[in-house]
Design an enzyme around this catalytic site. Structure first.
Site, PDB file in Angstrom:
ATOM      1  N   ASP A 231    -120.333   7.455  27.829  1.00 61.55           N
ATOM      2  CA  ASP A 231    -120.817   6.793  29.037  1.00 61.55           C
ATOM      3  C   ASP A 231    -122.114   6.018  28.837  1.00 61.55           C
ATOM      4  O   ASP A 231    -122.518   5.264  29.720  1.00 61.55           O
ATOM      5  CB  ASP A 231    -121.068   7.829  30.159  1.00 61.55           C
ATOM      6  CG  ASP A 231    -119.784   8.398  30.724  1.00 61.55           C
ATOM      7  OD1 ASP A 231    -118.713   7.844  30.426  1.00 61.55           O
ATOM      8  OD2 ASP A 231    -119.856   9.390  31.455  1.00 61.55           O
TER       9      ASP A 231
ATOM     10  N   SER B   7    -126.543  10.722  30.222  1.00 62.95           N
ATOM     11  CA  SER B   7    -126.212   9.473  29.527  1.00 62.95           C
ATOM     12  C   SER B   7    -127.149   8.354  29.956  1.00 62.95           C
ATOM     13  O   SER B   7    -127.589   7.538  29.138  1.00 62.95           O
ATOM     14  CB  SER B   7    -124.761   9.080  29.819  1.00 62.95           C
ATOM     15  OG  SER B   7    -123.857  10.027  29.291  1.00 62.95           O
ATOM     16  N   SER B   8    -127.464   8.308  31.257  1.00 57.27           N
ATOM     17  CA  SER B   8    -128.375   7.274  31.746  1.00 57.27           C
ATOM     18  C   SER B   8    -129.774   7.466  31.178  1.00 57.27           C
ATOM     19  O   SER B   8    -130.453   6.492  30.829  1.00 57.27           O
ATOM     20  CB  SER B   8    -128.419   7.294  33.277  1.00 57.27           C
ATOM     21  OG  SER B   8    -129.206   6.240  33.769  1.00 57.27           O
TER      22      SER B   8
ATOM     23  N   ALA C 210    -122.428  17.159  36.846  1.00 54.80           N
ATOM     24  CA  ALA C 210    -121.975  16.650  38.138  1.00 54.80           C
ATOM     25  C   ALA C 210    -120.955  15.525  38.023  1.00 54.80           C
ATOM     26  O   ALA C 210    -120.409  15.080  39.029  1.00 54.80           O
ATOM     27  CB  ALA C 210    -123.179  16.153  38.940  1.00 54.80           C
ATOM     28  N   GLY C 211    -120.726  15.005  36.812  1.00 58.02           N
ATOM     29  CA  GLY C 211    -119.847  13.854  36.671  1.00 58.02           C
ATOM     30  C   GLY C 211    -120.522  12.553  37.073  1.00 58.02           C
ATOM     31  O   GLY C 211    -119.855  11.553  37.342  1.00 58.02           O
ATOM     32  N   LEU C 212    -121.871  12.550  37.089  1.00 55.18           N
ATOM     33  CA  LEU C 212    -122.640  11.384  37.508  1.00 55.18           C
ATOM     34  C   LEU C 212    -123.340  10.677  36.347  1.00 55.18           C
ATOM     35  O   LEU C 212    -124.001   9.661  36.542  1.00 55.18           O
ATOM     36  CB  LEU C 212    -123.684  11.793  38.559  1.00 55.18           C
ATOM     37  CG  LEU C 212    -123.127  12.395  39.850  1.00 55.18           C
ATOM     38  CD1 LEU C 212    -124.270  12.889  40.741  1.00 55.18           C
ATOM     39  CD2 LEU C 212    -122.263  11.389  40.606  1.00 55.18           C
ATOM     40  N   GLY C 213    -123.239  11.236  35.156  1.00 56.72           N
ATOM     41  CA  GLY C 213    -123.785  10.567  33.977  1.00 56.72           C
ATOM     42  C   GLY C 213    -125.292  10.576  33.877  1.00 56.72           C
ATOM     43  O   GLY C 213    -125.866   9.680  33.244  1.00 56.72           O
TER      44      GLY C 213
ATOM     45  N   LYS D 120    -124.217   7.158  38.089  1.00 56.09           N
ATOM     46  CA  LYS D 120    -123.025   6.355  38.388  1.00 56.09           C
ATOM     47  C   LYS D 120    -121.981   7.213  39.089  1.00 56.09           C
ATOM     48  O   LYS D 120    -122.025   8.444  39.089  1.00 56.09           O
ATOM     49  CB  LYS D 120    -122.424   5.785  37.110  1.00 56.09           C
ATOM     50  CG  LYS D 120    -122.054   6.829  36.033  1.00 56.09           C
ATOM     51  CD  LYS D 120    -120.708   7.495  36.235  1.00 56.09           C
ATOM     52  CE  LYS D 120    -120.399   8.516  35.150  1.00 56.09           C
ATOM     53  NZ  LYS D 120    -119.125   9.257  35.402  1.00 56.09           N
TER      54      LYS D 120
END
Length: 307
Positions: free
Chosen positions: A150, A117-118, A111-114, A25
């Site tokens: 997240d 979490s995904s 990276a702050g892209l999750g 994300k």
């Protein structure tokens, strides 16, 4: 989550392998509302899925849950969110689950892209299906919120607004849910500590000459309150934002989450590739880059149809 069931032959027997993709994300907006009594920060964030995804394969095996990964440095023990999600499902179902999960990482770490979490959300959804658990999305979102702020977002397969510490997830408004754009991602070799970014949020200062927003475009307000503490510590990211905004065809440029990925919404994927090449030449030849689509239509359902 895009899933498919493959039949592979091993030792003369047909073995089923369940495969799924775990899309990452970007944060289209991230407002930090203040520190809560529990030590977390209250946020209001709008997140959109990307085509970029990790890949997971589930193969039935004996001896409980096991995680393997071909990417060096990725832990495969109980500290990985994949294993934490699996243990949570075992607790919910009251029995040992017997699956080997093979994880192929395409989303960079820190990276702050999750990405992590995904992956965890994909495990919850896949095991729910493979074990015929019959849990609703609402129940899975609740479990996901216990794993991380997240994680619940990735269950709903949509652009979502997340509040609380991020665990309260609701599908965005009709206009926001329809948002879609080509996007360019640029990530330097270093990562950013999310706890450190939030810890320094209240006391950080704006850098002169750097546009922090907000920017309104296509019915979305683009702003990230964590740019202030992160740019103050990692000035290179501030320069990347300023550089991106000066490129032709860039509509919005911003940091995703707590970084270190910077993204630009561009007028075409081809333009994104062109800008990525220039970034490698002019900014840093070691940048990780990716171009594709974000927003509506970037997540596939279990039959592989876009929605």
């Amino acid at each position: 989550m895009h899933c498919r069931l493959d039949g592979s032959v091993a030792g003369g027997q047909t073995r089923s392998m369940f495969r799924c993709k775990a899309p990452c994300k970007i944060n289209l907006s991230l407002r930090v509302l203040g520190k809560r009594e529990d030590g977390f920060h209250a946020v209001d964030t709008l997140m959109a899925p990307l085509q970029l995804a990790d890949e997971l394969a589930f193969e039935h095996s004996l001896g409980g849950m096991r995680l393997v990964c071909d990417t060096p440095g990725v832990p495969v023990d109980e500290s990985n969110l994949v294993m934490k999600a699996a243990r949570m499902m075992e607790k919910e179902l009251g029995r040992t689950l017997n699956w080997t999960v093979s994880l192929m990482k395409n989303v960079p770490h820190g990276a702050g892209l999750g990405g992590g979490s995904s992956d965890a959300a994909a495990v919850l959804m896949a095991l729910n299906r493979l074990e015929n658990a019959g849990m609703s999305d609402e129940h899975l979102v609740g479990l996901a919120g216990e794993l991380g702020s997240d994680v619940g977002f990735f269950v709903l397969k949509s652009i979502c607004r997340c509040t609380g510490r991020g665990e309260i997830v609701e599908k965005a408004s009709a206009s926001e849910c329809g948002f879609s754009s080509p996007v360019l991602l640029l990530k330097p070799s270093f990562g950013v500590s999310t706890p450190d970014a939030y810890r320094r949020w209240a006391s950080s200062s704006y850098l002169p000459g750097i546009p922090y927003g907000p920017v309104d475009w296509q019915g979305v307000e683009f702003v990230n309150d964590l740019e202030r503490p992160v740019f103050e510590k990692f000035m290179f990211l501030a320069e990347v934002k300023r550089w991106l905004l000066a490129r032709e065809g860039v509509r919005v440029a911003m940091m995703s989450g707590s970084g270190s990925t910077m993204f630009a919404l561009v007028d075409s994927v081809e333009r994104g590739y062109e800008i990525a090449g220039k970034a490698l030449e002019e900014l840093d030849p070691t940048l990780w880059t990716w171009c594709g689509m974000c927003g509506a239509g970037c997540v596939l359902d279990s039959e592989g149809e876009t929605r």
